[in-house]
Write an enzyme that holds these catalytic residues in place. Structure first.
Site, short mmCIF file in Angstrom:
data_model
loop_
_atom_site.label_atom_id
_atom_site.label_comp_id
_atom_site.label_asym_id
_atom_site.label_seq_id
_atom_site.Cartn_x
_atom_site.Cartn_y
_atom_site.Cartn_z
N GLU A 235 -7.72 -105.98 -17.46
CA GLU A 235 -9.18 -105.98 -17.69
C GLU A 235 -9.59 -104.53 -17.78
O GLU A 235 -9.77 -103.86 -16.77
CB GLU A 235 -9.90 -106.65 -16.52
N CYS A 269 -18.27 -102.66 -17.17
CA CYS A 269 -17.35 -102.71 -18.32
C CYS A 269 -18.00 -103.42 -19.50
O CYS A 269 -17.73 -103.09 -20.64
CB CYS A 269 -16.01 -103.33 -17.94
P1 NDP Z 1 -8.51 -96.20 -12.84
O1 NDP Z 1 -8.08 -97.05 -13.94
O2 NDP Z 1 -7.83 -94.89 -12.67
O3 NDP Z 1 -8.37 -96.98 -11.45
C1 NDP Z 1 -8.46 -98.38 -11.30
C2 NDP Z 1 -7.57 -98.81 -10.15
O4 NDP Z 1 -6.22 -98.46 -10.42
C3 NDP Z 1 -7.91 -98.15 -8.82
O5 NDP Z 1 -7.71 -99.07 -7.77
C4 NDP Z 1 -6.90 -97.04 -8.77
O6 NDP Z 1 -6.64 -96.59 -7.48
C5 NDP Z 1 -5.68 -97.70 -9.34
N1 NDP Z 1 -4.67 -96.78 -9.85
C6 NDP Z 1 -4.80 -95.48 -10.22
N2 NDP Z 1 -3.62 -94.99 -10.65
C7 NDP Z 1 -2.72 -95.99 -10.57
C8 NDP Z 1 -1.33 -96.11 -10.89
N3 NDP Z 1 -0.63 -95.10 -11.39
N4 NDP Z 1 -0.73 -97.30 -10.68
C9 NDP Z 1 -1.42 -98.35 -10.19
N5 NDP Z 1 -2.75 -98.28 -9.84
C10 NDP Z 1 -3.38 -97.13 -10.05
O7 NDP Z 1 -10.03 -96.04 -13.00
P2 NDP Z 1 -10.99 -95.02 -12.34
O8 NDP Z 1 -11.48 -95.65 -11.11
O9 NDP Z 1 -10.38 -93.65 -12.21
O10 NDP Z 1 -12.12 -94.96 -13.47
C11 NDP Z 1 -11.85 -94.28 -14.68
C12 NDP Z 1 -12.47 -95.00 -15.84
O11 NDP Z 1 -12.00 -96.33 -15.90
C13 NDP Z 1 -13.95 -95.16 -15.74
O12 NDP Z 1 -14.56 -94.02 -16.23
C14 NDP Z 1 -14.22 -96.32 -16.63
O13 NDP Z 1 -14.28 -95.89 -17.94
C15 NDP Z 1 -12.98 -97.16 -16.46
N6 NDP Z 1 -13.19 -98.29 -15.52
C16 NDP Z 1 -13.31 -99.51 -16.05
C17 NDP Z 1 -13.55 -100.58 -15.23
C18 NDP Z 1 -13.70 -101.95 -15.78
O14 NDP Z 1 -14.42 -102.74 -15.21
N7 NDP Z 1 -12.99 -102.30 -16.84
C19 NDP Z 1 -13.69 -100.43 -13.80
C20 NDP Z 1 -13.50 -99.08 -13.34
C21 NDP Z 1 -13.27 -98.06 -14.19
P3 NDP Z 1 -7.48 -95.38 -6.86
O15 NDP Z 1 -8.93 -95.68 -7.09
O16 NDP Z 1 -7.12 -95.45 -5.45
O17 NDP Z 1 -7.04 -94.17 -7.62
#
Ligand code: NDP
Length: 490
Positions: A235, A269
């Site tokens: 997602e 999103c």
């Molecule tokens: P990320 O995709 O980096 O993080 C989402 C989740 O993945 C968090 O729980 C994060 O952990 C975890 N994660 C990070 N790195 C890894 C890895 N290598 N392997 C497995 N899990 C990992 O999103 P961000 O929170 O940094 O947001 C960045 C951008 O993502 C936003 O600007 C937005 O554009 C988009 N986004 C989209 C969402 C949606 O609903 N589709 C929701 C959130 C963000 P941790 O937070 O502990 O780093």
């Protein structure tokens, strides 16, 4: 980096809670507990699981004010938004609890003429242990879309919340345990930490992984899961467009678009990030939308429209998109570069930025919206489809929606509204392209967390005509060429 995960309020920097940073060993142990609990959980059947899920929902409802207050502190969203999010999550828990048995019931299939002495059915069976990596923007509703659905389908779950919202994740998981004291803890496990903890979860032996977040991290998750052929649900982000046709109710469109663009600080999103409006109504529409956006008040007070940006680094992304759009010739009608503060971003409306600009092509995830003037609805459709994303979108029109909806290359569409599909527990949610794949919510979501097992049972033997035996009669073998031509060659 400290050896503890310290979660702070994005509004005040106050420490909300501290959590351990779970490494590979702890994550594997959590998956092992979930695996052990899977037998118990599957043994509960749909009826037992429905009771447990409804107990959880009741417990969350009774403690919802405490949860909403925690969401306000840790995520920054106003209480009303937090309450709304909890309400929607509870609707979804109730729906999957009540419908899983029916949706996932075994299906009879026709065995076909050649094997007509068989009965055939398809069972939908849980994967086993599902890993869920959640985001921070809707820290209850979004992971719940995978967690509650996976649980209702008979899986146990190991949940890794975002580093920005671990306390909310812990509250949600603890609520399940408090509501079901007889259940083993492994039914719903929590692991906390940064990205490395999420990466460890991908490699810890889960049977499926549901990820919500950005495309770049989604690719890393897929790569880690590919090592063991773990299937994934992705997602990812969106760049949803709204089309405003000349026959639209402009007041309704502007009101919905203002909410879709700026609600939750634009950290949605399926938020509206782009608008395509027909030239004939552009001025009137812009006039109303400008007034709506100008009236919005970000802040941390009770009556604030939305809160701070939850993830501080997002401020730079929003600033870059605004700068890029203006540098390319876009006109800031509401706000501008100065709208990006240290914690809050005020609404921004940019008119006619270039199609290639970051504000049109990349997910902004802030309370900004672009409006592009179009000369026809054909042009609107072409531009709306002109990004790598394909999550949701909206159409505002009194008479042309039926013609426009099928032409939009997205997985969800709202007509004369925004976001409605996400609030309906019976509707699937997911993306295509850069927005990911797989579905959560509704019957499609329940099926996403099961695999099929085809069961073919020979009800009676027919001596001599058993195709699946070396004992088949010689006349049957000789008949075969004619049978092939008769069945398929006519
Ligand atoms: P990320 O995709 O980096 O993080 C989402 C989740 O993945 C968090 O729980 C994060 O952990 C975890 N994660 C990070 N790195 C890894 C890895 N290598 N392997 C497995 N899990 C990992 O999103 P961000 O929170 O940094 O947001 C960045 C951008 O993502 C936003 O600007 C937005 O554009 C988009 N986004 C989209 C969402 C949606 O609903 N589709 C929701 C959130 C963000 P941790 O937070 O502990 O780093």
């Amino acid at each position: 980096m400290s050896d503890q995960l310290v979660s702070t309020s994005p509004a005040t920097d106050e420490v909300v809670a501290t959590f351990p940073i779970h490494g590979e060993t702890e994550v594997r142990a959590a998956v092992a507990r979930a695996r052990e609990a899977a037998t118990w959980w599957q043994g509960q059947g749909y009826d037992g699981r429905r009771v447990a899920l409804l107990n959880w929902r009741r417990h969350l409802a009774r403690t919802s004010e405490e949860l909403a207050e925690l969401m306000r502190r840790e995520n920054g969203k106003p209480l009303t938004d937090a309450r709304m999010e909890v309400l929607l999550a509870l609707e979804h828990i109730a729906w999957v609890a009540k419908h899983a048995g029916k949706v996932l019931a075994s299906e009879k299939r026709k065995p076909g003429m050649l094997l007509s002495n068989f009965s055939a059915r398809v069972d939908h069976i849980p994967f086993g242990v599902v890993g869920v990596i959640g985001p921070w923007n809707y820290p209850v509703f979004t992971p719940n879309g995978s967690i509650a659905t996976a649980l209702a389908a008979g899986n146990t779950v190991v949940f890794k919340p975002s580093e920005f919202t671990p306390a909310i994740g812990a509250f949600y998981v603890d609520a399940f345990r408090a509501a079901n004291p007889g259940a083993p803890s492994g039914v719903l496990e929590l692991v906390t930490g940064y990205g490395e903890t999420g990466a460890a979860l991908c490699r810890a032996g889960v049977d499926k992984l549901a990820f919500t977040g950005s495309g770049p991290t989604g690719r890393k998750v897929m790569a880690a899961c590919a090592e063991s052929l773990v299937p994934v649900v992705m997602e990812l982000g969106g760049k949803d467009a709204a089309i405003v046709a000349a026959d639209a109710d402009l007041r309704l469109a502007a009101d919905a678009i203002a909410f879709g663009a700026a609600g939750n600080s634009g950290q949605t999103c399926v938020g509206i990030e782009r608008v395509y409006v027909e030239r004939a109504v552009k001025d009137e529409f812009l006039d109303i939308l400008t007034r709506k956006l100008t009236a919005i008040r970000p802040g941390s007070e009770k009556d604030s429209s939305y809160g701070p940006m939850t993830m501080p680094s997002q401020l730079d992304v929003v600033r870059r998109h605004i700068d890029d759009a203006i540098a390319g010739g876009g006109q800031a009608l509401v706000g501008g570069p100065g709208s990006v503060g240290e914690r809050y971003v005020s609404p921004v409306l940019i008119l006619d930025p270039p199609h290639e600009s970051a504000a049109i092509q990349e997910e902004t995830f802030g309370p900004t919206v672009t409006v592009t003037t179009v000369d026809s609805l054909d042009e609107a459709v072409k531009l709306a489809n002109g990004t790598r994303y394909g999550l949701g979108g909206a159409v505002f029109s009194k008479h042309r929606a039926d013609e426009l909806v099928p032409r939009l290359d997205t997985s969800q569409v709202s007509v004369n509204s925004v976001l409605g599909f996400a609030g309906m527990a019976s509707m699937p949610l997911g993306g295509r392209g850069e927005s990911g794949f797989g579905r959560i919510h509704g019957p499609e979501g329940l099926r996403e967390f099961t695999r099929t097992r085809a069961v073919a049972e020979q009800r009676y033997a027919v001596p001599g005509v058993n195709l699946l035996s070396f004992e088949r009669a010689g006349w049957l073998v000789r008949l075969m060429p004619r049978l092939v031509r008769w069945l398929h060659g006519r």
